[in-house]
Scaffold this active site. Structure first.
Site, PDB file in Angstrom:
ATOM      1  N   GLU A  29      61.201  79.977  32.976  1.00 25.12           N
ATOM      2  CA  GLU A  29      59.935  80.507  33.505  1.00 25.12           C
ATOM      3  C   GLU A  29      59.520  81.799  32.788  1.00 25.12           C
ATOM      4  OE1 GLU A  29      59.772  82.977  36.966  1.00 25.12           O
ATOM      5  OE2 GLU A  29      61.801  82.439  37.555  1.00 25.12           O
ATOM      6  N   VAL A  44      58.740  79.467  39.115  1.00 30.01           N
ATOM      7  CA  VAL A  44      59.591  78.275  39.123  1.00 30.01           C
ATOM      8  C   VAL A  44      58.716  77.036  39.364  1.00 30.01           C
ATOM      9  CG1 VAL A  44      61.442  77.080  40.366  1.00 30.01           C
ATOM     10  CG2 VAL A  44      61.635  79.548  39.907  1.00 30.01           C
ATOM     11  N   ASP A  89      55.415  82.786  55.368  1.00 28.10           N
ATOM     12  CA  ASP A  89      55.608  82.994  53.937  1.00 28.10           C
ATOM     13  C   ASP A  89      56.804  82.182  53.446  1.00 28.10           C
ATOM     14  OD1 ASP A  89      55.733  83.850  51.351  1.00 28.10           O
ATOM     15  OD2 ASP A  89      55.704  85.997  51.812  1.00 28.10           O
ATOM     16  N   SER A  98      57.954  80.150  49.932  1.00 27.35           N
ATOM     17  CA  SER A  98      57.572  79.984  48.521  1.00 27.35           C
ATOM     18  C   SER A  98      57.186  78.544  48.222  1.00 27.35           C
ATOM     19  CB  SER A  98      58.735  80.389  47.621  1.00 27.35           C
ATOM     20  OG  SER A  98      58.412  80.066  46.280  1.00 27.35           O
ATOM     21  N   SER A  99      56.117  78.414  47.436  1.00 18.81           N
ATOM     22  CA  SER A  99      55.710  77.065  47.036  1.00 18.81           C
ATOM     23  C   SER A  99      56.706  76.449  46.043  1.00 18.81           C
ATOM     24  CB  SER A  99      54.289  77.066  46.485  1.00 18.81           C
ATOM     25  OG  SER A  99      54.206  77.967  45.420  1.00 18.81           O
ATOM     26  N   LYS A 131      67.483  85.172  46.215  1.00 18.12           N
ATOM     27  CA  LYS A 131      67.867  86.529  46.612  1.00 18.12           C
ATOM     28  C   LYS A 131      68.015  86.677  48.113  1.00 18.12           C
ATOM     29  CE  LYS A 131      66.624  89.573  42.945  1.00 18.12           C
ATOM     30  NZ  LYS A 131      65.394  89.844  42.209  1.00 18.12           N
TER      31      LYS A 131
HETATM   32  N1  PSU Z   1      63.174  85.593  42.617  1.00 14.07           N
HETATM   33  C1  PSU Z   1      63.693  86.515  41.789  1.00 14.07           C
HETATM   34  N2  PSU Z   1      62.971  86.944  40.746  1.00 14.07           N
HETATM   35  C2  PSU Z   1      61.729  86.455  40.489  1.00 14.07           C
HETATM   36  C3  PSU Z   1      61.197  85.465  41.349  1.00 14.07           C
HETATM   37  C4  PSU Z   1      61.948  85.062  42.387  1.00 14.07           C
HETATM   38  O1  PSU Z   1      64.806  86.953  42.008  1.00 14.07           O
HETATM   39  O2  PSU Z   1      61.079  86.872  39.527  1.00 14.07           O
HETATM   40  C5  PSU Z   1      59.866  84.881  41.041  1.00 14.07           C
HETATM   41  C6  PSU Z   1      60.014  83.466  40.441  1.00 14.07           C
HETATM   42  O3  PSU Z   1      59.043  83.289  39.449  1.00 14.07           O
HETATM   43  C7  PSU Z   1      59.735  82.571  41.622  1.00 14.07           C
HETATM   44  C8  PSU Z   1      58.650  83.380  42.320  1.00 14.07           C
HETATM   45  O4  PSU Z   1      59.317  81.281  41.259  1.00 14.07           O
HETATM   46  O5  PSU Z   1      59.087  84.726  42.214  1.00 14.07           O
HETATM   47  C9  PSU Z   1      58.447  83.006  43.771  1.00 14.07           C
HETATM   48  O6  PSU Z   1      57.402  83.754  44.265  1.00 14.07           O
HETATM   49  P1  PSU Z   1      56.783  83.418  45.715  1.00 14.07           P
HETATM   50  O7  PSU Z   1      57.831  83.851  46.688  1.00 14.07           O
HETATM   51  O8  PSU Z   1      55.536  84.232  45.795  1.00 14.07           O
HETATM   52  O9  PSU Z   1      56.533  81.935  45.713  1.00 14.07           O
HETATM   53 MN    MN Z   2      55.057  83.818  49.276  1.00 14.51          MN
END
Ligand code: PSU
Ligand code: MN
Length: 314
Positions: free
Chosen positions: A28, A109, A141, A143-144, A162
């Site tokens: 990514e 991702v 919230d 993640s997609s 994380k």
């Molecule tokens: N977790 C990490 N570092 C990151 C991300 C997640 O430890 O940089 C990034 C990745 O690109 C992941 C995205 O796909 O955050 C997810 O964001 P969201 O929760 O807004 O979907």
């Molecule tokens: Mn989100």
């Protein structure tokens, strides 16, 4: 836009590898633009690519530029992503907009595995996937990335997610959505730079060729689903979860107090933890990215070998 297809710009080395059925690992770019600061972001991206190569696979860093999906970046493109301010974070929902308006875009991702699947790359590596956020029962919230795993045919190698997330709920969500999670040579679901989340992984497999069979079997059962493979960071690079828990709780509270929401939450919390741990987490962050890429390369090579053996027998 008159195209009938999404434009892919596949680097010649990757195109050739795909034609020959060799191992390729997609990566990514959001981690370059939003995960680390310059110059660590560029150095880490190059080290991640080198780790994939050391394992015998070809790296393909994914991004968006000029209305096209970049399948593989050279050093100058990685430099561009590492240094250009305000490149938007592009997840699945953002992809059509950023492609059609011809902006630069850093793929998460979720959007990276869409690109990998379109290009015919079946392995992807990122240290931390998105997940169900703490407090999601109020904020919704989630993640997609998790939703995309139900739609793309890619083996996703990661070090879990994380601890800033609710990893128990993340595992529940993935179970509900029928995403296989296999821990490679380890018992627990990892938590990024912490080796264990405290949750046992649903499955453990120690043999890379059996893992390759599991991936193929999943795709015979359902050809549009990811298989999640986890690998913990190395012992010497790990952070003890007790050392970051206070920082995580403080960061989540301050994000809420400041009204940070939506796709800005992840970056805000990660930055806040970096500040509290005085760069120690940024270092552990690079190490886990590199290790995950190395293991993904090794598993992609085992998978490519298995697939070519099958072709010979058939
Ligand atoms: N977790 C990490 N570092 C990151 C991300 C997640 O430890 O940089 C990034 C990745 O690109 C992941 C995205 O796909 O955050 C997810 O964001 P969201 O929760 O807004 O979907
Ligand atoms: Mn989100």
């Amino acid at each position: 836009m008159n195209n009938t297809k999404i434009n892919l710009v596949i680097k010649p080395e990757i195109k050739r590898a795909l034609e020959l059925g060799l191992a390729v690992v997609a990566l990514e770019s959001n981690v370059i633009t939003h995960g680390l600061d310059y110059p660590e972001n560029k150095h880490t991206a190059l080290q991640v690519e080198a780790a994939v190569r050391e394992s015998g696979a070809i790296p393909a860093t994914i991004g968006v530029a000029n209305g096209k999906l970049l399948i593989g970046m050279d050093e100058s493109e990685i430099e561009l992503f590492a240094t250009t301010a305000n490149i938007p974070k592009v997840s699945t929902r953002d992809l059509p907009v950023v492609l059609a308006t011809k902006q630069l875009g850093a793929t998460t991702v979720a959007s990276s595995i869409i690109a990998a699947d379109l290009a015919g790359i079946c392995f992807f590596a990122s240290a931390g996937i998105g997940g169900v956020h703490r407090g999601a029962n109020n904020t919704m919230d989630i993640s997609s990335d998790l939703m995309q795993f139900t739609r793309s045919r890619v083996a996703v190698v990661c070090a879990g997610a994380k601890n800033i997330l609710d990893l128990g709920l993340t595992l529940e969500y993935l179970e509900t959505h029928n995403v296989p999670i296999i821990s490679y040579q380890f018992d627990d679901f990892p938590a990024f730079y912490c080796r264990s989340s405290g949750y046992k992984a649903p499955q453990r497999i120690d043999d890379a060729s059996i893992l390759a069979d599991i991936i193929e079997t999943q795709w015979l059962l359902d050809n549009k689903r990811s298989v999640l493979i986890t690998t913990p960071t190395k012992l010497e690079d790990a952070i003890d979860s007790d050392d970051v828990n206070d920082a995580i709780n403080a960061a989540i509270s301050s994000a809420q107090a400041q009204g940070i929401s939506g796709n800005k939450v992840t970056k805000y919390i990660m930055k806040a933890i970096d500040e509290v741990t005085k760069g120690r987490s940024a270092k552990a962050n690079s190490a886990v990215l590199i290790n995950t890429a190395r293991v993904a390369g090794h598993l992609a090579v085992a998978h490519a070998k298995q697939s070519s053996n099958k072709r010979e027998v058939a």
